[in-house]
Design a protein around this motif. Structure first.
Motif, PDB file in Angstrom:
ATOM      1  N   THR A 137       0.815  -1.125   0.012  1.00  0.00           N
ATOM      2  CA  THR A 137      -0.127   0.028  -0.186  1.00  0.00           C
ATOM      3  C   THR A 137       0.861   1.244  -0.029  1.00  0.00           C
ATOM      4  OG1 THR A 137      -0.221   0.258   2.407  1.00  0.00           O
ATOM      5  CG2 THR A 137      -1.802  -1.276   1.246  1.00  0.00           C
ATOM      6  N   LEU A 138       0.322   2.424  -0.287  1.00  0.00           N
ATOM      7  CA  LEU A 138       0.810   3.813  -0.138  1.00  0.00           C
ATOM      8  C   LEU A 138       1.688   4.055   1.153  1.00  0.00           C
ATOM      9  CD1 LEU A 138       1.638   6.181  -1.849  1.00  0.00           C
ATOM     10  CD2 LEU A 138      -0.712   7.136  -1.101  1.00  0.00           C
ATOM     11  N   PRO A 139       0.879   3.784   2.099  1.00  0.00           N
ATOM     12  CA  PRO A 139       1.505   4.033   3.444  1.00  0.00           C
ATOM     13  C   PRO A 139       2.554   3.121   4.011  1.00  0.00           C
ATOM     14  CG  PRO A 139      -0.753   3.593   3.739  1.00  0.00           C
ATOM     15  CD  PRO A 139      -0.649   3.776   2.333  1.00  0.00           C
ATOM     16  N   GLN A 140       2.408   1.896   3.467  1.00  0.00           N
ATOM     17  CA  GLN A 140       3.377   0.830   3.626  1.00  0.00           C
ATOM     18  C   GLN A 140       4.638   0.989   2.853  1.00  0.00           C
ATOM     19  OE1 GLN A 140       1.847  -2.928   2.343  1.00  0.00           O
ATOM     20  NE2 GLN A 140       3.528  -4.199   3.220  1.00  0.00           N
ATOM     21  N   LEU A 141       4.587   1.495   1.694  1.00  0.00           N
ATOM     22  CA  LEU A 141       5.702   2.007   0.919  1.00  0.00           C
ATOM     23  C   LEU A 141       6.665   2.837   1.766  1.00  0.00           C
ATOM     24  CD1 LEU A 141       7.439   1.407  -1.860  1.00  0.00           C
ATOM     25  CD2 LEU A 141       5.917   3.126  -2.554  1.00  0.00           C
ATOM     26  N   PHE A 142       5.775   3.862   2.083  1.00  0.00           N
ATOM     27  CA  PHE A 142       6.655   4.984   2.786  1.00  0.00           C
ATOM     28  C   PHE A 142       7.186   4.567   4.209  1.00  0.00           C
ATOM     29  CE2 PHE A 142       4.768   7.764  -0.316  1.00  0.00           C
ATOM     30  CZ  PHE A 142       5.140   9.150  -0.231  1.00  0.00           C
ATOM     31  N   LYS A 143       6.486   3.864   4.789  1.00  0.00           N
ATOM     32  CA  LYS A 143       7.028   2.997   5.986  1.00  0.00           C
ATOM     33  C   LYS A 143       8.384   2.434   5.728  1.00  0.00           C
ATOM     34  CE  LYS A 143       5.461  -0.773   8.100  1.00  0.00           C
ATOM     35  NZ  LYS A 143       4.533  -1.678   8.991  1.00  0.00           N
ATOM     36  N   SER A 144       8.548   1.664   4.630  1.00  0.00           N
ATOM     37  CA  SER A 144       9.648   0.879   4.282  1.00  0.00           C
ATOM     38  C   SER A 144      10.814   1.850   3.927  1.00  0.00           C
ATOM     39  CB  SER A 144       9.258  -0.235   2.996  1.00  0.00           C
ATOM     40  OG  SER A 144       9.198   0.614   1.723  1.00  0.00           O
ATOM     41  N   HIS A 145      10.429   3.176   3.390  1.00  0.00           N
ATOM     42  CA  HIS A 145      11.523   4.056   3.201  1.00  0.00           C
ATOM     43  C   HIS A 145      11.883   4.982   4.208  1.00  0.00           C
ATOM     44  CE1 HIS A 145      10.933   2.602  -0.918  1.00  0.00           C
ATOM     45  NE2 HIS A 145      12.303   3.041  -1.223  1.00  0.00           N
ATOM     46  N   GLY A 146      11.486   4.511   5.756  1.00  0.00           N
ATOM     47  CA  GLY A 146      11.979   5.318   6.560  1.00  0.00           C
ATOM     48  C   GLY A 146      10.906   6.130   7.331  1.00  0.00           C
ATOM     49  N   TYR A 147       9.893   6.371   6.889  1.00  0.00           N
ATOM     50  CA  TYR A 147       8.781   7.483   7.337  1.00  0.00           C
ATOM     51  C   TYR A 147       8.011   6.839   8.385  1.00  0.00           C
ATOM     52  CZ  TYR A 147       8.850  10.542   3.551  1.00  0.00           C
ATOM     53  OH  TYR A 147       8.932  11.535   2.410  1.00  0.00           O
ATOM     54  N   HIS A 148       7.582   7.603   9.294  1.00  0.00           N
ATOM     55  CA  HIS A 148       6.678   7.179  10.423  1.00  0.00           C
ATOM     56  C   HIS A 148       5.209   7.183   9.892  1.00  0.00           C
ATOM     57  CE1 HIS A 148       4.689   6.723  14.308  1.00  0.00           C
ATOM     58  NE2 HIS A 148       3.783   7.801  13.979  1.00  0.00           N
ATOM     59  N   GLU A 229       3.164  14.998  17.879  1.00  0.00           N
ATOM     60  CA  GLU A 229       4.068  13.950  18.272  1.00  0.00           C
ATOM     61  C   GLU A 229       4.896  13.587  17.147  1.00  0.00           C
ATOM     62  OE1 GLU A 229       1.468  10.821  19.073  1.00  0.00           O
ATOM     63  OE2 GLU A 229       0.754  12.029  21.248  1.00  0.00           O
ATOM     64  N   CYS A 230       4.382  13.648  15.732  1.00  0.00           N
ATOM     65  CA  CYS A 230       5.205  13.659  14.549  1.00  0.00           C
ATOM     66  C   CYS A 230       6.196  14.525  14.468  1.00  0.00           C
ATOM     67  CB  CYS A 230       4.265  13.360  13.342  1.00  0.00           C
ATOM     68  SG  CYS A 230       3.199  12.101  13.136  1.00  0.00           S
ATOM     69  N   ALA A 231       6.024  15.693  14.576  1.00  0.00           N
ATOM     70  CA  ALA A 231       6.803  16.703  14.196  1.00  0.00           C
ATOM     71  C   ALA A 231       7.942  16.799  15.428  1.00  0.00           C
ATOM     72  CB  ALA A 231       6.049  18.130  14.658  1.00  0.00           C
ATOM     73  N   ALA A 232       7.812  16.238  16.579  1.00  0.00           N
ATOM     74  CA  ALA A 232       8.999  15.953  17.608  1.00  0.00           C
ATOM     75  C   ALA A 232       9.899  14.678  17.186  1.00  0.00           C
ATOM     76  CB  ALA A 232       8.296  15.556  18.967  1.00  0.00           C
ATOM     77  N   ARG A 233       9.430  14.068  16.041  1.00  0.00           N
ATOM     78  CA  ARG A 233      10.173  12.986  15.811  1.00  0.00           C
ATOM     79  C   ARG A 233      11.507  13.315  14.853  1.00  0.00           C
ATOM     80  NH1 ARG A 233       5.264  10.093  15.980  1.00  0.00           N
ATOM     81  NH2 ARG A 233       5.374   8.344  17.505  1.00  0.00           N
ATOM     82  N   GLU A 234      12.441  12.672  14.562  1.00  0.00           N
ATOM     83  CA  GLU A 234      13.622  13.020  13.823  1.00  0.00           C
ATOM     84  C   GLU A 234      13.202  12.530  12.315  1.00  0.00           C
ATOM     85  OE1 GLU A 234      17.171  12.128  15.348  1.00  0.00           O
ATOM     86  OE2 GLU A 234      16.987  13.547  17.033  1.00  0.00           O
ATOM     87  N   ARG A 235      12.189  11.687  11.999  1.00  0.00           N
ATOM     88  CA  ARG A 235      12.305  11.255  10.731  1.00  0.00           C
ATOM     89  C   ARG A 235      10.953  11.793  10.031  1.00  0.00           C
ATOM     90  NH1 ARG A 235      10.053   4.924  11.249  1.00  0.00           N
ATOM     91  NH2 ARG A 235       9.263   5.096  13.307  1.00  0.00           N
ATOM     92  N   PRO A 236      10.820  11.630   8.673  1.00  0.00           N
ATOM     93  CA  PRO A 236       9.609  12.199   8.048  1.00  0.00           C
ATOM     94  C   PRO A 236       8.238  11.402   8.373  1.00  0.00           C
ATOM     95  CG  PRO A 236      10.997  11.142   6.518  1.00  0.00           C
ATOM     96  CD  PRO A 236      11.639  11.180   7.983  1.00  0.00           C
ATOM     97  N   PHE A 237       6.989  11.903   8.238  1.00  0.00           N
ATOM     98  CA  PHE A 237       5.993  11.394   8.496  1.00  0.00           C
ATOM     99  C   PHE A 237       5.097  11.302   7.572  1.00  0.00           C
ATOM    100  CE2 PHE A 237       5.277  15.529  10.092  1.00  0.00           C
ATOM    101  CZ  PHE A 237       3.913  15.985   9.476  1.00  0.00           C
TER     102      PHE A 237
END
Length: 503
Positions: A137-148, A229-237
């Protein structure tokens, strides 16, 4: 094996062998070094082409049953200031279309980049992983590339799929407020419940309650908290926020009903099926009242209140994004899964391939793009998958059915695709069975052409053709007119090719 000869001769041979071995070793080392350099250059070129310098966040806003009825689309009677503002900051697609006019197939299609036929998903109960277990899926692909990746609200389909409850593998953390039924969206308040000032017919409610009494108010609060919470992380979301409105029941809080004077709300005047339309084009969800009935007036009043309620919740989310100074680092997508009838054609609800069900709002706001652009080219919800991968520099997987819309963001006047394909089965809710008939419809800038086929044989049993230049409300099917035979033949050929490309 021994070497026979004089000691001097043996010594010379020994020296020559050593010299040969040294030269050979240097030659081989050179070859390895050159190969290594070439390999590293290839990797560097590939990396440069697919990985962005600074990954962009994605705020993915999905809404339910919102037809193209917003202020930014020219309907001045609609109070939608927050969505209108988003459109003024990004690109509004004037001709965007869904792939099927009901929630589950439409959402499964756009989130996997596959057509309903490719997924074999045409109803509400069938989860897309039943027939495509390994699809990414679209979010699953983003997750596999380091996204939260995270989901708040309705993104995948909901309450008819108890064994799945969304798609957990797509998200980095468990989803919130994602699995429920519209019928359960009843007001939650402390103390006594204020009276209903609406009729109650069809679930219509008008109560003096806060926004958080209903699903979408709580979705907005939760999503805003998650955004921080996402903004406080060091990786893209990749944050997907799914609002439940303006899907029925129309039960927005009273203050949103008060935005409209009922006597000034425009009502549809064509409340009967299109002339010469086949029965397959219609559904059993019929409107049988008059042009000025109180039921029709209240239905449209409640619908507008639901849109304005939704708009306010979207505004809260975008305000949080601005407070966090994330607008210049975030791609924002806003869309509806399909449209809706409210008396037009004598219908209520959806699951047709008429324009009101197939046409959807779509807005994309990306960092660096020209603000306030309007794209007249044809787009499909299938195009969102490759659009977001390109905008964020993520390699596009093979086999996607859509095309990236990024070129429209750079040049909104460019020519795009010629057709959008939308479909719907009969019965319109097959409930796990194969459809008996399938309606396939393509839209050009001027025409809508539809074929109703026996699903398992592809035999065409009915055709429809609507000329949107002369008949934008699709009130007369002209497919049977001799004067339109040439158009029907051309459109039938285009439709056949498009159906085959999506199987």
């Amino acid at each position: 094996m021994r070497f026979h000869g004089s000691p001097l001769f043996n010594k010379e041979i020994h020296v020559l062998c050593i010299s040969y071995l040294i030269r050979t070793a240097w030659f081989c080392a050179g070859i390895v070094l050159l190969a290594s350099i070439a390999s590293q250059q290839a990797i560097a070129q590939s990396t440069k082409a697919t990985i962005p310098i600074q990954p962009k966040n994605v705020l993915f806003i999905a809404v339910d049953d919102l037809r193209v009825e917003l202020g930014c689309y020219g309907q001045r009677h609609v109070r939608s200031p927050n969505i209108d503002k988003l459109a003024s900051q990004g690109a509004l697609f004037e001709r965007a279309y869904c792939q099927q006019t009901v929630c589950n197939p439409s959402r499964a299609s756009l989130l996997t980049g596959k057509s309903p036929d490719q997924l074999q998903v045409w109803d509400l109960p069938t989860h897309f992983r039943i027939h495509s277990p390994d699809v990414v899926t679209l979010p699953q692909l983003f997750k596999s590339h380091g996204y939260h990746t995270q989901c708040v609200g309705k993104i995948f389909h909901n309450w008819r799929q108890d064994e799945w409850q969304g798609d957990p593998v797509s998200w980095s953390v468990p989803s919130k407020m994602h699995y429920n039924s519209h019928g359960n969206d009843t007001p939650q308040v402390e103390g006594s419940l204020p009276p209903n000032l609406a009729s109650g017919v069809g679930g219509n409610e008008c109560r003096d309650v806060p926004d958080e009494a209903y699903f979408d108010g709580r979705v907005a609060v939760s999503a805003s908290r998650v955004l921080r919470e996402c903004a406080a992380r060091e990786r893209p979301f990749f944050l997907a926020v799914g609002f439940w409105k303006p899907h029925t029941p129309f039960n927005a809080p009273n203050k949103y009903w008060d935005l409209y004077e009922r006597s000034e709300i425009p009502l549809p005047r064509h409340l009967t099926p299109p002339r010469a339309a086949p029965e397959l084009a219609m559904t059993s969800a019929r409107y049988r009242g008059g042009k000025d009935s109180e039921l029709l007036k209240e239905m449209h009043h409640g619908h507008l209140a639901a849109i304005s309620y939704l708009d306010c919740q979207v505004g809260k989310l975008l305000t949080t994004l601005d407070e966090l100074s994330l607008r210049e680092e975030t791609v924002i997508v806003f869309f509806s899964d399909h449209g809706l009838h409210l008396g037009e054609h004598g219908l209520t609800r959806k699951t047709t391939v008429f324009e009101l069900d197939a046409h959807v709002p779509l807005i994309i706001a990306a960092p660096g793009q020209t603000a306030g652009t309007r794209v007249s080219g044809i787009a499909e919800l299938l195009d969102l998958f490759p659009t977001l991968t390109e905008l964020c520099g993520i390699p596009e997987p093979d086999g996607l059915a859509g095309n990236s819309l990024v070129s429209f963001l750079k040049n909104p006047d460019r020519a795009g695709k010629q057709f959008a394909l939308t479909q719907t089965p009969r019965p319109n809710y097959p409930r796990g069975e194969l459809p008996v008939h399938m309606g396939y419809s393509i839209r050009t800038h001027e025409l809508r052409y539809t074929e109703w086929r026996i699903f398992q044989t592809d035999q065409v049993v009915s055709r429809e053709l609507y000329d949107h230049f002369r008949d934008p409300r699709e009130t007369e099917n002209i497919a049977g007119l001799q004067s339109e035979a040439a158009k029907v033949d051309v459109m039938a050929d285009h439709l056949e090719k498009m159906i085959n490309s999506r199987r």
